[in-house]
Design an enzyme around this catalytic site. Structure first.
Site, PDB file in Angstrom:
ATOM      1  N   ASP A 204      -4.616  -3.250   1.210  1.00 61.84           N
ATOM      2  CA  ASP A 204      -4.085  -2.976  -0.128  1.00 61.84           C
ATOM      3  C   ASP A 204      -4.297  -4.152  -1.084  1.00 61.84           C
ATOM      4  O   ASP A 204      -4.439  -5.295  -0.654  1.00 61.84           O
ATOM      5  CB  ASP A 204      -2.572  -2.720  -0.044  1.00 61.84           C
ATOM      6  CG  ASP A 204      -2.244  -1.368   0.579  1.00 61.84           C
ATOM      7  OD1 ASP A 204      -3.160  -0.723   1.113  1.00 61.84           O
ATOM      8  OD2 ASP A 204      -1.062  -0.979   0.523  1.00 61.84           O
TER       9      ASP A 204
ATOM     10  N   HIS B 170      -4.529   2.576  -5.701  1.00 60.19           N
ATOM     11  CA  HIS B 170      -3.286   1.816  -5.496  1.00 60.19           C
ATOM     12  C   HIS B 170      -2.688   1.426  -6.864  1.00 60.19           C
ATOM     13  O   HIS B 170      -2.040   0.408  -6.988  1.00 60.19           O
ATOM     14  CB  HIS B 170      -3.562   0.577  -4.645  1.00 60.19           C
ATOM     15  CG  HIS B 170      -2.346  -0.056  -4.046  1.00 60.19           C
ATOM     16  ND1 HIS B 170      -1.323   0.655  -3.448  1.00 60.19           N
ATOM     17  CD2 HIS B 170      -1.971  -1.371  -3.935  1.00 60.19           C
ATOM     18  CE1 HIS B 170      -0.401  -0.185  -3.007  1.00 60.19           C
ATOM     19  NE2 HIS B 170      -0.761  -1.424  -3.302  1.00 60.19           N
TER      20      HIS B 170
ATOM     21  N   HIS C 265       0.002  -2.158 -10.154  1.00 55.99           N
ATOM     22  CA  HIS C 265       0.932  -2.305  -9.040  1.00 55.99           C
ATOM     23  C   HIS C 265       2.414  -2.209  -9.415  1.00 55.99           C
ATOM     24  O   HIS C 265       3.246  -2.975  -8.927  1.00 55.99           O
ATOM     25  CB  HIS C 265       0.660  -3.649  -8.325  1.00 55.99           C
ATOM     26  CG  HIS C 265       0.994  -3.599  -6.851  1.00 55.99           C
ATOM     27  ND1 HIS C 265       2.253  -3.899  -6.372  1.00 55.99           N
ATOM     28  CD2 HIS C 265       0.248  -3.296  -5.769  1.00 55.99           C
ATOM     29  CE1 HIS C 265       2.240  -3.792  -5.036  1.00 55.99           C
ATOM     30  NE2 HIS C 265       1.041  -3.427  -4.654  1.00 55.99           N
TER      31      HIS C 265
ATOM     32  N   HIS D 145      -3.228  -6.430   3.898  1.00 57.35           N
ATOM     33  CA  HIS D 145      -3.598  -6.753   2.515  1.00 57.35           C
ATOM     34  C   HIS D 145      -4.795  -7.696   2.524  1.00 57.35           C
ATOM     35  O   HIS D 145      -4.739  -8.734   3.210  1.00 57.35           O
ATOM     36  CB  HIS D 145      -2.422  -7.412   1.789  1.00 57.35           C
ATOM     37  CG  HIS D 145      -1.216  -6.523   1.702  1.00 57.35           C
ATOM     38  ND1 HIS D 145      -0.348  -6.356   2.766  1.00 57.35           N
ATOM     39  CD2 HIS D 145      -0.755  -5.724   0.709  1.00 57.35           C
ATOM     40  CE1 HIS D 145       0.605  -5.508   2.414  1.00 57.35           C
ATOM     41  NE2 HIS D 145       0.382  -5.099   1.178  1.00 57.35           N
TER      42      HIS D 145
HETATM   43 NI    NI Z   1       0.350  -3.180  -2.758  1.00 59.34          NI
END
Ligand code: NI
Length: 517
Positions: free
Chosen positions: A328, A378, A382, A470
């Protein structure tokens, strides 16, 4: 009827000569190494007056080992249910290939039929086979014994230039039934895309003549009486079926005959006998394809592994146990390094990217797609979508990111991972995409160190897991090789999230934390 007579005949010859079950003993007339191809006709071609070389029994079927064909993708399908176990190892050229498709389809059919014959549905599992997906061929063994087993294993028979020959051996053991073995050598020519089995080496109608040479070799080794013809009464089709494990070597063909263990105790591994027939004897009986294969193998060229410089190989997550690793918040300055690791290990991943990061690093976003990974949404910057009270603003976070991804990569993302995993019914209704969460949280953002990220990913994953990481932390990138290797060692096949769902995710607004189990 004829087939049965032949099986009995071959079984009888094995018993009469004391041929050891499974592993034939050394034969004084054979070369010293079972893997060394006889070379008499390549190193010093006999002149016109030299006597023809003779067929002879050799210690076993040719097996060059996986190192002869570098770059093949190891495959593993395994299942364990009570007293029932299945292990299937095979190897495919990277990317999509006719050979890969054919072998995978054949394995798929065999394992499902076996499971069904034992009253079970096929359900791939992990931790069944020591070593997992780590090895290309060999070692299709169980971590713990089972009563009824199907084992499928591969070996590399020949690899020269664009030509690859891979043997598949299927052994079915069921308590109270004779153990059965099926052996096939597959030939694939990457230059032409053709695949054939061992019988394609011969002209149709010439099979019994080939077996005559095989019989000569058996007689010379004392495996049958000097006046015996173990193949008497065979028709062309029966003869052809016996020649399916025909392995091209640099000097001819090694024919390996399988047979059922007639009269042997249940569970006894069937015997085999391998006979080398020199190419000069075979030449009148070779098909055009067979002559080309023997000529190709005789060149001794190194194997020209097909080039497929991506992380993606075809995967069917109903056949093998899949897991998805996901990243991510990127792309970041670390993502290119991560992509290097993934392509080197041929490991597909799924990237949930931020729209603004895609805009900032378009080359990296394009690399993600070009190298076979899944790219998905995504949001733009954010936010916790639950906290955006304005519907249009919430939609814009997602739509703007969709737009950036398609503008930069040409690919339309098919899922959304909401930041922080935060969603509610309103987010679901406005998302216009399925929501993909995870079931394995490495908590890598707390920077626990690579070893902890590896341990959490590998030990907690189950079939269908989606692992959250991530690509914005150096320690995560450092953990990735261990994560991939560890998952594969347990028997997992890596797949993108959409691959876990057979290429099509459930509808918009769905919430998923893992793939099918
Ligand atoms: Ni995230």
């Amino acid at each position: 009827m004829r087939g049965r007579a032949l099986l009995a005949a071959v079984a009888a010859l094995a018993m009469a000569t004391g041929l050891a079950a499974c592993a034939p003993g050394p034969d004084p007339s054979a070369p010293s190494s079972p893997t060394a191809a006889p070379r008499e006709s390549t190193s010093a071609p006999p002149g016109p007056t030299a006597p023809l070389p003779s067929p002879r029994v050799v210690p076993g079927p040719p097996d060059l080992g996986p190192a002869a064909a570098p770059g093949l993708v190891p495959r593993l399908a395994a299942m364990r249910q009570g007293d029932l176990a299945v292990v299937a190892r095979w190897a495919t050229p990277p990317g999509r290939s006719a050979l890969g498709d054919a072998l995978t389809a054949s394995v798929d059919r065999s394992v499902r039929e076996f499971a069904a014959s034992r009253g079970a549905a096929w359900a791939p599992g992990v931790d069944v086979v020591p070593g997992g997906v780590g090895r290309t061929c060999g070692g299709a063994t169980l971590a713990t014994p089972a009563v009824s087993t199907l084992t499928i294993d591969c070996s590399i028979v020949a690899a020269a230039g664009p030509l690859l020959a891979e043997r598949i051996v299927v052994v079915r053991r069921v308590a109270g039934e004779p153990t059965t073995v099926s052996r096939t050598v597959w030939y694939a020519d990457a230059a032409t895309g053709t695949i054939d089995d061992g019988t394609a080496l011969y002209l149709p109608g010439a099979e019994r003549r080939v077996l005559r040479s095989v019989a000569e070799g058996l007689r010379a080794a004392g495996r049958v009486g000097t006046a015996d013809d173990p193949f008497a009464g065979l028709d062309d089709a029966g003869a052809r079926a016996l020649l399916v494990d025909s392995a091209a070597t640099r000097s001819g063909v090694v024919v390996t005959l399988p047979h059922a263990t007639a009269g042997a105790a249940a569970g006894t591994p069937p015997s085999i006998v391998s006979v080398h027939v020199p190419g000069r004897l075979l030449s009148p009986y070779l098909s055009e394809r067979g002559a080309a294969i023997l000529a190709g193998v005789a060149t001794g060229e190194p194997y020209a592994a097909p080039s497929a410089p991506t992380a993606a190989d075809p995967v069917d997550c109903t056949l093998v146990a899949c897991v998805s690793i996901t990243f991510d918040d990127g792309p970041s300055s670390l993502t290119d390094g991560l992509l290097d690791i993934l392509v080197e290990r041929r490991a597909p991943a799924t990237f949930y990217v931020q729209g603004n990061a895609v805009q900032n690093r378009p080359e990296t976003a394009r690399r993600i797609v070009a190298e076979g990974h899944e790219i998905a949404n995504h949001t733009w910057k954010h936010p916790d979508l639950r906290k955006i009270t304005d519907d249009a603003e919430l939609r814009e976070e997602i739509r703007r990111t969709q737009g950036a991804i398609v503008a930069v990569t040409g690919v339309t993302a098919t899922s959304l991972r909401p930041p922080y995993g935060g969603y509610d019914v309103r987010v679901q209704a406005l998302a216009e995409l399925p929501l993909i969460l995870w079931d394995i949280d490495t908590e890598d953002w707390r920077r626990p160190g690579p070893d902890v990220v590896v341990e959490r990913s590998v030990t907690r994953s189950a079939k269908g897991s989606i692992v959250l990481m991530h690509d914005t932390h150096t320690s995560t990138i450092e953990a990735v090789p261990g994560v991939i290797d560890g998952l594969r060692a347990r028997g997992f096949t890596l797949a993108t999230v959409v691959e876990q769902f057979g290429g099509a995710l459930p509808g918009a607004g769905s919430v998923l934390t893992h793939g099918p189990r």
